[in-house]
Write a protein that holds these residues in place. Structure first.
Motif, PDB file in Angstrom:
ATOM      1  N   TRP A 148      -6.864 -21.927 -12.403  1.00 41.48           N
ATOM      2  CA  TRP A 148      -7.020 -20.525 -11.963  1.00 41.48           C
ATOM      3  C   TRP A 148      -6.956 -20.440 -10.456  1.00 41.48           C
ATOM      4  CZ3 TRP A 148      -6.612 -15.955 -14.062  1.00 41.48           C
ATOM      5  CH2 TRP A 148      -6.745 -15.837 -15.459  1.00 41.48           C
ATOM      6  N   LEU A 149      -7.728 -21.326  -9.811  1.00 47.28           N
ATOM      7  CA  LEU A 149      -7.768 -21.297  -8.347  1.00 47.28           C
ATOM      8  C   LEU A 149      -6.376 -21.477  -7.763  1.00 47.28           C
ATOM      9  CD1 LEU A 149     -10.929 -23.367  -7.340  1.00 47.28           C
ATOM     10  CD2 LEU A 149     -10.466 -20.970  -6.828  1.00 47.28           C
ATOM     11  N   GLU A 150      -5.644 -22.414  -8.321  1.00 47.51           N
ATOM     12  CA  GLU A 150      -4.303 -22.661  -7.805  1.00 47.51           C
ATOM     13  C   GLU A 150      -3.448 -21.402  -7.943  1.00 47.51           C
ATOM     14  OE1 GLU A 150      -2.151 -25.787  -9.765  1.00 47.51           O
ATOM     15  OE2 GLU A 150      -0.317 -25.324  -8.640  1.00 47.51           O
ATOM     16  N   ARG A 151      -3.583 -20.765  -9.114  1.00 50.99           N
ATOM     17  CA  ARG A 151      -2.764 -19.569  -9.332  1.00 50.99           C
ATOM     18  C   ARG A 151      -3.171 -18.432  -8.412  1.00 50.99           C
ATOM     19  NH1 ARG A 151      -3.060 -19.804 -15.598  1.00 50.99           N
ATOM     20  NH2 ARG A 151      -2.746 -17.557 -15.600  1.00 50.99           N
ATOM     21  N   VAL A 152      -4.492 -18.304  -8.210  1.00 51.39           N
ATOM     22  CA  VAL A 152      -4.969 -17.240  -7.322  1.00 51.39           C
ATOM     23  C   VAL A 152      -4.410 -17.444  -5.914  1.00 51.39           C
ATOM     24  CG1 VAL A 152      -7.025 -16.329  -6.164  1.00 51.39           C
ATOM     25  CG2 VAL A 152      -7.055 -16.725  -8.638  1.00 51.39           C
ATOM     26  N   PHE A 153      -4.466 -18.682  -5.431  1.00 55.10           N
ATOM     27  CA  PHE A 153      -3.987 -18.912  -4.069  1.00 55.10           C
ATOM     28  C   PHE A 153      -2.468 -18.816  -3.963  1.00 55.10           C
ATOM     29  CE2 PHE A 153      -8.279 -20.240  -3.139  1.00 55.10           C
ATOM     30  CZ  PHE A 153      -8.423 -19.693  -1.867  1.00 55.10           C
ATOM     31  N   ALA A 154      -1.782 -19.213  -5.010  1.00 56.41           N
ATOM     32  CA  ALA A 154      -0.321 -19.070  -4.991  1.00 56.41           C
ATOM     33  C   ALA A 154       0.026 -17.586  -4.907  1.00 56.41           C
ATOM     34  CB  ALA A 154       0.284 -19.693  -6.236  1.00 56.41           C
ATOM     35  N   ARG A 155      -0.745 -16.775  -5.643  1.00 52.66           N
ATOM     36  CA  ARG A 155      -0.505 -15.333  -5.651  1.00 52.66           C
ATOM     37  C   ARG A 155      -0.817 -14.732  -4.277  1.00 52.66           C
ATOM     38  NH1 ARG A 155      -3.292 -13.626 -10.541  1.00 52.66           N
ATOM     39  NH2 ARG A 155      -5.242 -13.305  -9.442  1.00 52.66           N
ATOM     40  N   ILE A 156      -1.964 -15.130  -3.709  1.00 55.42           N
ATOM     41  CA  ILE A 156      -2.334 -14.595  -2.398  1.00 55.42           C
ATOM     42  C   ILE A 156      -1.275 -14.964  -1.368  1.00 55.42           C
ATOM     43  CG2 ILE A 156      -4.009 -14.754  -0.502  1.00 55.42           C
ATOM     44  CD1 ILE A 156      -6.196 -15.121  -2.625  1.00 55.42           C
ATOM     45  N   LYS A 157      -0.881 -16.224  -1.394  1.00 58.31           N
ATOM     46  CA  LYS A 157       0.081 -16.718  -0.407  1.00 58.31           C
ATOM     47  C   LYS A 157       1.419 -15.976  -0.541  1.00 58.31           C
ATOM     48  CE  LYS A 157       1.732 -19.684   2.553  1.00 58.31           C
ATOM     49  NZ  LYS A 157       1.563 -19.490   3.917  1.00 58.31           N
ATOM     50  N   ALA A 158       1.768 -15.651  -1.769  1.00 60.38           N
ATOM     51  CA  ALA A 158       3.029 -14.958  -1.989  1.00 60.38           C
ATOM     52  C   ALA A 158       2.929 -13.468  -1.662  1.00 60.38           C
ATOM     53  CB  ALA A 158       3.483 -15.143  -3.436  1.00 60.38           C
ATOM     54  N   GLY A 159       1.728 -13.019  -1.298  1.00 59.68           N
ATOM     55  CA  GLY A 159       1.582 -11.638  -0.903  1.00 59.68           C
ATOM     56  C   GLY A 159       1.119 -10.718  -2.027  1.00 59.68           C
ATOM     57  N   GLY A 160       0.811 -11.278  -3.185  1.00 59.83           N
ATOM     58  CA  GLY A 160       0.432 -10.436  -4.317  1.00 59.83           C
ATOM     59  C   GLY A 160      -1.056 -10.411  -4.597  1.00 59.83           C
ATOM     60  N   GLY A 161      -1.871 -10.857  -3.635  1.00 61.85           N
ATOM     61  CA  GLY A 161      -3.311 -10.910  -3.871  1.00 61.85           C
ATOM     62  C   GLY A 161      -3.969  -9.548  -3.775  1.00 61.85           C
ATOM     63  N   THR A 162      -5.140  -9.404  -4.412  1.00 60.66           N
ATOM     64  CA  THR A 162      -5.873  -8.143  -4.347  1.00 60.66           C
ATOM     65  C   THR A 162      -7.301  -8.414  -3.887  1.00 60.66           C
ATOM     66  OG1 THR A 162      -6.693  -8.382  -6.591  1.00 60.66           O
ATOM     67  CG2 THR A 162      -4.601  -7.240  -6.334  1.00 60.66           C
ATOM     68  N   GLU A 163      -8.046  -7.348  -3.567  1.00 56.95           N
ATOM     69  CA  GLU A 163      -9.451  -7.507  -3.191  1.00 56.95           C
ATOM     70  C   GLU A 163     -10.214  -8.213  -4.312  1.00 56.95           C
ATOM     71  OE1 GLU A 163     -10.677  -6.524  -0.289  1.00 56.95           O
ATOM     72  OE2 GLU A 163      -9.022  -5.306   0.502  1.00 56.95           O
ATOM     73  N   GLY A 164      -9.795  -7.938  -5.527  1.00 53.54           N
ATOM     74  CA  GLY A 164     -10.446  -8.545  -6.685  1.00 53.54           C
ATOM     75  C   GLY A 164     -10.342 -10.060  -6.667  1.00 53.54           C
ATOM     76  N   ASP A 165      -9.250 -10.565  -6.127  1.00 56.88           N
ATOM     77  CA  ASP A 165      -9.087 -12.013  -6.063  1.00 56.88           C
ATOM     78  C   ASP A 165     -10.159 -12.645  -5.177  1.00 56.88           C
ATOM     79  OD1 ASP A 165      -6.938 -12.123  -7.746  1.00 56.88           O
ATOM     80  OD2 ASP A 165      -5.448 -11.934  -6.147  1.00 56.88           O
ATOM     81  N   LEU A 166     -10.518 -11.935  -4.101  1.00 63.44           N
ATOM     82  CA  LEU A 166     -11.524 -12.474  -3.199  1.00 63.44           C
ATOM     83  C   LEU A 166     -12.872 -12.575  -3.906  1.00 63.44           C
ATOM     84  CD1 LEU A 166     -10.655 -10.691   0.158  1.00 63.44           C
ATOM     85  CD2 LEU A 166      -9.710 -12.758  -0.860  1.00 63.44           C
ATOM     86  N   LYS A 167     -13.167 -11.565  -4.695  1.00 59.68           N
ATOM     87  CA  LYS A 167     -14.415 -11.589  -5.437  1.00 59.68           C
ATOM     88  C   LYS A 167     -14.373 -12.711  -6.472  1.00 59.68           C
ATOM     89  CE  LYS A 167     -17.602  -8.794  -8.049  1.00 59.68           C
ATOM     90  NZ  LYS A 167     -17.589  -9.761  -9.146  1.00 59.68           N
ATOM     91  N   MET A 168     -13.209 -12.889  -7.052  1.00 68.62           N
ATOM     92  CA  MET A 168     -13.072 -13.922  -8.072  1.00 68.62           C
ATOM     93  C   MET A 168     -13.364 -15.305  -7.486  1.00 68.62           C
ATOM     94  SD  MET A 168     -10.571 -14.524 -11.037  1.00 68.62           S
ATOM     95  CE  MET A 168      -8.900 -14.487 -10.491  1.00 68.62           C
ATOM     96  N   ILE A 169     -12.906 -15.553  -6.256  1.00 69.86           N
ATOM     97  CA  ILE A 169     -13.146 -16.860  -5.640  1.00 69.86           C
ATOM     98  C   ILE A 169     -14.653 -17.102  -5.554  1.00 69.86           C
ATOM     99  CG2 ILE A 169     -12.901 -18.222  -3.520  1.00 69.86           C
ATOM    100  CD1 ILE A 169     -10.264 -16.665  -3.037  1.00 69.86           C
ATOM    101  N   ALA A 170     -15.390 -16.082  -5.133  1.00 69.31           N
ATOM    102  CA  ALA A 170     -16.842 -16.231  -5.032  1.00 69.31           C
ATOM    103  C   ALA A 170     -17.458 -16.477  -6.406  1.00 69.31           C
ATOM    104  CB  ALA A 170     -17.441 -14.990  -4.385  1.00 69.31           C
ATOM    105  N   ASP A 171     -16.981 -15.762  -7.412  1.00 67.84           N
ATOM    106  CA  ASP A 171     -17.507 -15.952  -8.768  1.00 67.84           C
ATOM    107  C   ASP A 171     -17.236 -17.345  -9.297  1.00 67.84           C
ATOM    108  OD1 ASP A 171     -18.448 -13.464  -8.877  1.00 67.84           O
ATOM    109  OD2 ASP A 171     -16.868 -12.621 -10.161  1.00 67.84           O
ATOM    110  N   MET A 172     -16.068 -17.852  -8.949  1.00 64.71           N
ATOM    111  CA  MET A 172     -15.681 -19.140  -9.520  1.00 64.71           C
ATOM    112  C   MET A 172     -16.648 -20.234  -9.118  1.00 64.71           C
ATOM    113  SD  MET A 172     -11.890 -18.776 -10.386  1.00 64.71           S
ATOM    114  CE  MET A 172     -11.589 -20.374 -10.650  1.00 64.71           C
ATOM    115  N   GLN A 173     -17.265 -20.063  -7.930  1.00 65.76           N
ATOM    116  CA  GLN A 173     -18.184 -21.106  -7.519  1.00 65.76           C
ATOM    117  C   GLN A 173     -19.348 -21.231  -8.498  1.00 65.76           C
ATOM    118  OE1 GLN A 173     -20.421 -20.777  -3.858  1.00 65.76           O
ATOM    119  NE2 GLN A 173     -20.204 -22.974  -3.549  1.00 65.76           N
ATOM    120  N   THR A 174     -19.886 -20.120  -8.920  1.00 65.40           N
ATOM    121  CA  THR A 174     -21.017 -20.199  -9.845  1.00 65.40           C
ATOM    122  C   THR A 174     -20.580 -20.792 -11.182  1.00 65.40           C
ATOM    123  OG1 THR A 174     -20.578 -17.917 -10.440  1.00 65.40           O
ATOM    124  CG2 THR A 174     -22.364 -18.296  -8.891  1.00 65.40           C
TER     125      THR A 174
END
Ligand SMILES: NC(=O)C1=CN([C@@H]2O[C@H](COP(=O)(O)OP(=O)(O)OC[C@H]3O[C@@H](n4cnc5c(N)ncnc54)[C@H](O)[C@@H]3O)[C@@H](O)[C@H]2O)C=CC1
Ligand SMILES: Cc1cc2nc3c(=O)[nH]c(=O)nc-3n(C[C@H](O)[C@H](O)[C@H](O)COP(=O)(O)O)c2cc1C
Ligand code: SF4
Ligand code: FES
Lengths: 163, 425
Positions: free
Chosen positions: B357-383
């Motif tokens: 998931w993390l890899e896909r999220v960052f690939a998406r962000i890097k490609a310009g398709g990230g959303t604010e929700g992705d940032l929240k997801m990164i924080a959630d993933m830690q827990t």
């Protein structure tokens, strides 16, 4: 090093005898599976099903377990490699020094992607992690030799030389 | 303080792979001292008092670990962890390639101290030449009577077997390493029981890093008091001794540097030639890919286990990765997440799924398709990913993304905002 091997392997292939000699020489127990696979890949260049089942019988390990181990480790390969296997380092140092561009150049020159072999059996392409030559980054190995400070131009030149 | 290299002394000047050269520099004297004049228990005590901390990353005191071996008549094993696969870390490599006898001497003394007769060196598959160097060194040591039966006529025997891995990051985790050594898939085991109690073939097993074991001859030879004085930060008595720092990234002379524990981050970076002219420091990972970033305000932090932890990161393997103002940290995050998703062994769902998931999220962000929700997801993933799995690879995978989000949110937002700009209203 590894010999090219593109045709099927028959049971009377002399390399099986060499492998058996290695197994008899103190490696005939399940715990030597990884050492035996190393030797087999040295001999055959890759680990096709024939070789795996031969090893499974010799070490009294289920073939499924041999397959499980082969596919777990990055070093072992199920596909034949070319006469000149190319390994492009994508380790940290190489990555930041532009290994991606070098890899793209190799892909373009050879018309293949990582994990593939050229139809003439000459080259195969792989990416790997840091090989400990970061000072020369970006680096690649071709047929076991290290080539450092690569650029798109030198990558192109190397392929021409090996051809 | 004045610092003389201990572990790398002579490297680059003389050929220490030659056993005669190693002996001329004082090599194998500690072995002689230990085997002929010391009780095994006294050696363990010496290492405990020297406070030798494990150099494989976690910093667990070596002497304490040795003291955990149960005395129940089962065979015991020593395994040296030479899998060195933490990105940015290559000090074990130098110690193996350029000073193999120091390691072998350390192995024999450690084995003697713990009444072990069989040792293994698990070396990563990529170090083929290193395995050959070690095997030759073992044979040379055997000819001199340091390895094999009845060493120096003391009745103590020791065999050392070199085992080559086959490229899998996870095999550096000690219990995965044991499975791999037994000829199986390198999947971590649940701890506890720790290897000290249930290890190789179910028997008590000591596992230590190459650098940890390489320290042992010097402690035995010079005594624990000498050892505890080797520090640039005497106010912290909990970390001491020589330490190999691998400095990489945006410095002028990347490489391995031996410095005393507790030197400041600034000194480490300066030793490696400092930044390139005109560049500004952005961030540093002080201990490999799994350690949170430090920022320029931390340049005076002493590089020892406690001080780096107090600053919010970890000393880890002391692989100091330097990022200057030209580095795109989102790109780095994509690189690390890709690494971990490839290396997850797949046993635990949070790690197997989370790393992908993390890899896909960052690939998406890097490609310009990230959303604010992705940032929240990164924080959630830690827990979800940290503290929920068999080994800590899962925690490690999410460390950099979270550190990035916490320290450099603007770097991430830059990508998110870029999308808003191009999206038609
Ligand atoms: N050198 C490298 O290439 C890499 C190093 N690492 C490092 O690995 C570290 C994590 O390693 P782990 O083994 O998971 O750490 P850990 O904290 O579980 O264990 C550290 C050592 O102490 C021993 N130990 C701890 N408690 C014990 C007890 N109660 N009884 C007996 N023995 C005990 C363990 O067996 C182990 O040898 C991280 O700090 C990271 O920096 C991670 C990746 C690669
Ligand atoms: C994913 C992972 C990879 C690891 N890789 C290594 C490694 O390559 N080398 C190493 O010495 N320790 C590695 N470790 C740490 C070992 O599990 C163990 O703590 C260490 O070998 C103990 O030796 P020490 O006490 O001398 O540090 C790794 C841990 C984890 C979780
Ligand atoms: S945390 Fe990841 S690497 Fe570790 S055992 Fe679980 S799946 Fe494997
Ligand atoms: S990163 Fe490529 S050789 Fe080290």
């Amino acid at each position: 090093m590894s010999r090219p091997c593109c045709q099927g392997i028959t049971p009377d292939d002399p390399r099986f005898a060499e492998l058996d000699a290695f197994i008899r020489d103190g490696h005939a127990a399940p715990r030597f599976l990884i050492a035996v696979l190393h030797r087999a890949q040295e001999l055959f260049g890759y680990l096709p099903e024939e070789v795996q089942s031969h090893i499974a019988k010799a070490l009294h390990v289920p073939p499924s377990e041999v397959y499980g181990v082969v596919t777990f480790y990055n070093y072992f390969t199920l596909k034949p490699v070319g006469k000149f296997p190319i390994n492009v380092c994508m380790g940290t140092a190489c990555y930041v020094q532009g290994a991606g561009r070098v890899l793209a150049q190799f892909e373009q020159e050879l018309g293949i992607k990582p994990g593939e072999m050229t139809p003439d059996g000459l080259f195969s392409l792989e990416v790997c992690r840091c090989i400990g030559a970061c000072g020369l980054a970006p680096v690649a190995t071709i047929a076991g030799e290290v080539y450092g400070k690569l650029t798109e131009a030198t990558a192109k030149k190397l392929i021409a030389e090996f051809r | 303080m004045q610092f003389e290299p201990v572990l790398t002394k002579g490297i680059g000047k003389v050929d220490l792979t030659n056993i005669d050269v190693y002996e001329a520099q004082g090599g194998y004297q500690a072995l002689r001292k230990a085997l002929t004049s010391m009780e095994p228990q006294a050696i363990v005590e010496e290492v405990k008092k020297a406070n030798l901390r494990g150099r494989g990353g976690a910093g667990f005191p070596a002497g304490v670990k040795w003291g955990f071996l149960p005395n129940d008549g089962r065979p015991r094993y020593l395994t040296v962890n030479a899998d060195e696969s933490e990105p940015g870390t290559c000090n074990n490599r130098t110690l193996i390639y350029a000073n193999p006898h120091q390691l072998i001497e350390g192995i024999i003394i450690t084995a003697f101290a713990n009444r072990i007769t069989q040792s293994f060196i698990y070396i990563r598959g990529e170090f083929k030449r290193g395995a050959e160097i070690l095997m030759k060194a073992i044979e040379d040591a055997r000819k001199k009577g340091y390895v094999g039966q009845n060493i120096l006529g003391t009745g103590f025997s020791q065999e050392i077997t070199v085992h080559r891995g086959a490229s899998a990051y996870i095999c550096g985790e000690e219990s995965a390493l044991l499975n791999s050594l037994e000829g199986r898939r390198g999947e971590p085991r649940v701890k506890p029981p720790f290897p000290a109690v249930v290890g190789l073939y179910g028997c008590p097993t000591i596992i230590n890093n190459v650098e940890t074991i390489s320290n042992v001859p010097h402690i035995v030879k010079n005594g624990w008091e000498w050892y505890t004085k080797i520090t640039a930060n005497p106010s912290n008595p909990k970390s001491c001794g020589p330490k190999l720092f691998t400095v990489s990234g945006c410095v002028q002379r990347p490489g391995n540097y031996e410095l005393p524990m507790g030197v400041t981050l600034r000194e480490v970076i300066e030793t490696a030639g400092g930044l390139r002219p005109g560049r500004k420091l952005k961030a540093v990972q002080p201990g490999g890919s799994s350690t949170p970033m430090l920022t320029p305000e931390h340049l005076d932090v002493p590089m020892d286990f406690e001080s780096v932890a107090a600053a919010g990161s970890l000393l880890g393997t002391a692989a100091v990765i330097v990022y200057d103002d030209t580095v795109d940290l989102v790109d780095v995050a994509l690189y690390w997440t890709r690494f971990y998703s490839h290396e997850s062994c797949g046993q635990c769902t949070p790690c197997r799924e989370g790393t992908h998931w993390l890899e896909r999220v960052f690939a998406r962000i890097k490609a310009g398709g990230g959303t604010e929700g992705d940032l929240k997801m990164i924080a959630d993933m830690q827990t979800q990913m940290a503290g929920t799995t068999i080994c800590v690879l899962s925690d490690a995978a999410v460390t950099f993304p979270v550190s990035l989000l916490k320290l450099f949110p603007e770097e991430l937002e830059r990508y998110i905002n870029r999308v808003k700009e191009v999206r038609p209203a």
